[in-house]
Design a protein around this motif. Sequence first.
Motif, PDB file in Angstrom:
ATOM      1  N   TYR A 113      -4.464   6.641  14.643  1.00 38.06           N
ATOM      2  CA  TYR A 113      -4.754   5.265  15.047  1.00 38.06           C
ATOM      3  C   TYR A 113      -5.603   4.532  14.017  1.00 38.06           C
ATOM      4  O   TYR A 113      -5.382   3.339  13.741  1.00 38.06           O
ATOM      5  CB  TYR A 113      -5.456   5.276  16.406  1.00 38.06           C
ATOM      6  CG  TYR A 113      -5.942   3.919  16.839  1.00 38.06           C
ATOM      7  CD1 TYR A 113      -5.048   2.924  17.229  1.00 38.06           C
ATOM      8  CD2 TYR A 113      -7.311   3.631  16.855  1.00 38.06           C
ATOM      9  CE1 TYR A 113      -5.493   1.678  17.625  1.00 38.06           C
ATOM     10  CE2 TYR A 113      -7.766   2.387  17.252  1.00 38.06           C
ATOM     11  CZ  TYR A 113      -6.855   1.413  17.628  1.00 38.06           C
ATOM     12  OH  TYR A 113      -7.303   0.183  18.012  1.00 38.06           O
ATOM     13  N   ASP A 114      -6.599   5.219  13.431  1.00 36.55           N
ATOM     14  CA  ASP A 114      -7.462   4.533  12.480  1.00 36.55           C
ATOM     15  C   ASP A 114      -6.705   4.115  11.224  1.00 36.55           C
ATOM     16  O   ASP A 114      -7.030   3.093  10.604  1.00 36.55           O
ATOM     17  CB  ASP A 114      -8.676   5.404  12.110  1.00 36.55           C
ATOM     18  CG  ASP A 114      -8.280   6.770  11.586  1.00 36.55           C
ATOM     19  OD1 ASP A 114      -7.088   7.136  11.705  1.00 36.55           O
ATOM     20  OD2 ASP A 114      -9.157   7.489  11.066  1.00 36.55           O
ATOM     21  N   GLU A 115      -5.663   4.865  10.854  1.00 38.43           N
ATOM     22  CA  GLU A 115      -4.861   4.474   9.696  1.00 38.43           C
ATOM     23  C   GLU A 115      -4.002   3.251  10.011  1.00 38.43           C
ATOM     24  O   GLU A 115      -3.854   2.347   9.180  1.00 38.43           O
ATOM     25  CB  GLU A 115      -3.990   5.642   9.228  1.00 38.43           C
ATOM     26  CG  GLU A 115      -4.795   6.816   8.678  1.00 38.43           C
ATOM     27  CD  GLU A 115      -3.911   7.889   8.048  1.00 38.43           C
ATOM     28  OE1 GLU A 115      -2.845   7.552   7.515  1.00 38.43           O
ATOM     29  OE2 GLU A 115      -4.316   9.068   8.106  1.00 38.43           O
ATOM     30  N   ARG A 142      -4.727   0.999  12.261  1.00 35.04           N
ATOM     31  CA  ARG A 142      -5.658  -0.125  12.360  1.00 35.04           C
ATOM     32  C   ARG A 142      -6.083  -0.602  10.979  1.00 35.04           C
ATOM     33  O   ARG A 142      -6.202  -1.808  10.731  1.00 35.04           O
ATOM     34  CB  ARG A 142      -6.888   0.297  13.171  1.00 35.04           C
ATOM     35  CG  ARG A 142      -7.910  -0.818  13.373  1.00 35.04           C
ATOM     36  CD  ARG A 142      -9.083  -0.341  14.199  1.00 35.04           C
ATOM     37  NE  ARG A 142      -9.757   0.784  13.558  1.00 35.04           N
ATOM     38  CZ  ARG A 142     -10.779   1.447  14.097  1.00 35.04           C
ATOM     39  NH1 ARG A 142     -11.203   1.106  15.310  1.00 35.04           N
ATOM     40  NH2 ARG A 142     -11.342   2.449  13.456  1.00 35.04           N
ATOM     41  N   GLY A 143      -6.281   0.353  10.045  1.00 35.48           N
ATOM     42  CA  GLY A 143      -6.645  -0.011   8.678  1.00 35.48           C
ATOM     43  C   GLY A 143      -5.570  -0.843   7.999  1.00 35.48           C
ATOM     44  O   GLY A 143      -5.866  -1.801   7.277  1.00 35.48           O
ATOM     45  N   VAL A 144      -4.294  -0.499   8.241  1.00 33.12           N
ATOM     46  CA  VAL A 144      -3.194  -1.271   7.664  1.00 33.12           C
ATOM     47  C   VAL A 144      -3.182  -2.680   8.231  1.00 33.12           C
ATOM     48  O   VAL A 144      -3.044  -3.670   7.498  1.00 33.12           O
ATOM     49  CB  VAL A 144      -1.844  -0.567   7.927  1.00 33.12           C
ATOM     50  CG1 VAL A 144      -0.674  -1.504   7.602  1.00 33.12           C
ATOM     51  CG2 VAL A 144      -1.744   0.699   7.091  1.00 33.12           C
ATOM     52  N   ASN A 145      -3.335  -2.814   9.555  1.00 29.26           N
ATOM     53  CA  ASN A 145      -3.334  -4.139  10.165  1.00 29.26           C
ATOM     54  C   ASN A 145      -4.516  -4.984   9.698  1.00 29.26           C
ATOM     55  O   ASN A 145      -4.379  -6.197   9.503  1.00 29.26           O
ATOM     56  CB  ASN A 145      -3.327  -4.013  11.691  1.00 29.26           C
ATOM     57  CG  ASN A 145      -1.994  -3.528  12.227  1.00 29.26           C
ATOM     58  OD1 ASN A 145      -0.944  -3.951  11.762  1.00 29.26           O
ATOM     59  ND2 ASN A 145      -2.028  -2.629  13.186  1.00 29.26           N
ATOM     60  N   ASN A 146      -5.660  -4.364   9.480  1.00 24.92           N
ATOM     61  CA  ASN A 146      -6.812  -5.089   8.945  1.00 24.92           C
ATOM     62  C   ASN A 146      -6.548  -5.544   7.511  1.00 24.92           C
ATOM     63  O   ASN A 146      -6.934  -6.648   7.112  1.00 24.92           O
ATOM     64  CB  ASN A 146      -8.065  -4.212   8.997  1.00 24.92           C
ATOM     65  CG  ASN A 146      -8.591  -4.027  10.414  1.00 24.92           C
ATOM     66  OD1 ASN A 146      -8.283  -4.814  11.307  1.00 24.92           O
ATOM     67  ND2 ASN A 146      -9.378  -2.993  10.629  1.00 24.92           N
ATOM     68  N   MET A 147      -5.900  -4.697   6.709  1.00 24.89           N
ATOM     69  CA  MET A 147      -5.556  -5.067   5.338  1.00 24.89           C
ATOM     70  C   MET A 147      -4.618  -6.273   5.316  1.00 24.89           C
ATOM     71  O   MET A 147      -4.800  -7.210   4.533  1.00 24.89           O
ATOM     72  CB  MET A 147      -4.889  -3.887   4.622  1.00 24.89           C
ATOM     73  CG  MET A 147      -4.419  -4.213   3.193  1.00 24.89           C
ATOM     74  SD  MET A 147      -3.193  -3.042   2.561  1.00 24.89           S
ATOM     75  CE  MET A 147      -1.744  -3.498   3.552  1.00 24.89           C
ATOM     76  N   ASN A 192      -4.031  10.410  17.796  1.00 22.79           N
ATOM     77  CA  ASN A 192      -5.450  10.308  17.520  1.00 22.79           C
ATOM     78  C   ASN A 192      -6.217   9.906  18.767  1.00 22.79           C
ATOM     79  O   ASN A 192      -7.287  10.429  19.057  1.00 22.79           O
ATOM     80  CB  ASN A 192      -5.700   9.293  16.400  1.00 22.79           C
ATOM     81  CG  ASN A 192      -7.114   9.371  15.848  1.00 22.79           C
ATOM     82  OD1 ASN A 192      -7.579  10.431  15.497  1.00 22.79           O
ATOM     83  ND2 ASN A 192      -7.785   8.235  15.790  1.00 22.79           N
ATOM     84  N   LYS A 194       0.856  -1.190   0.000  1.00 16.88           N
ATOM     85  CA  LYS A 194       0.000   0.000   0.000  1.00 16.88           C
ATOM     86  C   LYS A 194       0.882   1.227   0.000  1.00 16.88           C
ATOM     87  O   LYS A 194       1.912   1.251   0.678  1.00 16.88           O
ATOM     88  CB  LYS A 194      -0.915   0.012   1.228  1.00 16.88           C
ATOM     89  CG  LYS A 194      -1.863   1.204   1.300  1.00 16.88           C
ATOM     90  CD  LYS A 194      -2.714   1.169   2.570  1.00 16.88           C
ATOM     91  CE  LYS A 194      -3.657   2.361   2.636  1.00 16.88           C
ATOM     92  NZ  LYS A 194      -4.460   2.370   3.884  1.00 16.88           N
ATOM     93  N   ARG A 240      -6.546  -9.410   6.090  1.00 19.51           N
ATOM     94  CA  ARG A 240      -7.346  -9.890   4.961  1.00 19.51           C
ATOM     95  C   ARG A 240      -6.486 -10.632   3.949  1.00 19.51           C
ATOM     96  O   ARG A 240      -6.959 -11.530   3.251  1.00 19.51           O
ATOM     97  CB  ARG A 240      -8.050  -8.714   4.276  1.00 19.51           C
ATOM     98  CG  ARG A 240      -9.182  -8.106   5.091  1.00 19.51           C
ATOM     99  CD  ARG A 240     -10.050  -7.202   4.236  1.00 19.51           C
ATOM    100  NE  ARG A 240      -9.299  -6.114   3.632  1.00 19.51           N
ATOM    101  CZ  ARG A 240      -9.111  -4.932   4.192  1.00 19.51           C
ATOM    102  NH1 ARG A 240      -9.618  -4.686   5.404  1.00 19.51           N
ATOM    103  NH2 ARG A 240      -8.433  -3.976   3.571  1.00 19.51           N
TER     104      ARG A 240
END
Length: 219
Positions: free
Chosen positions: A169-171, A173-178, A199, A138, A181
């Motif tokens: 933090y949300d970014e 967390r988004g990377v870890n979720n990606m 954040n 990414k 997946r």
Amino acid sequence: MALWNGQVAFSVMLLIGLQATAFSGGSITDCSRLDSQRSLNMDQLMGRWFAVEVVEHNRSVEHNTISTVINLCPTLQLTREGNSTIRLHWNESAGELVYKFRQPKAGHPGFWVSVGSQKGSLAERHDVSFSGTVLVMKAVSSHTVLTFCPRSQHKVYTVLMSRKRRLPYDEMRGVNNMLKRRGLDGLVKEMCKGAAASNRGRLAAVALLLVLQFVSGWH
């Protein structure tokens, strides 16, 4: 392990990873099923980054879990040399490593192959070397995700790089979720202490303000 306790520099043990011992659950070593980001602006990818997280991938871990907080906050400098060669300069308090990669596939700029051995003070002190591929999983303006895949049967690592020492933090967390997946679960090492705190701190401040307003209105 890192040089703060008088032993091997963190980047040598983590990114090169050739002397690491596999987890009992089995490390993830097959990167052939992974695909990098196809559309990249290479000019925007260049420049200085901070390594805010490193994920050591492991099949026995169901979720990306923060296991260690290491306040090193290494810097990474990406530069281009010619049309298809990329130089990555990793710098931390213990020393530096310089990697070179080429982009062998036309129309696939996020697929990099290592060229030669690493240079720099850390490479001179330790007789190890990374050989393999790096996938740009990414790349956006605020952060970039690189997955290191060694040719030898050892661990795969992902480095989350941020333009600033702190990433919302949300970014993160988004990377870890990606990564989850894509089957890249693992143990997270937070490289810059409090990297995601800004954040959370802002949310706490807003919550406190709302409470104070409520109490004030009640009276």
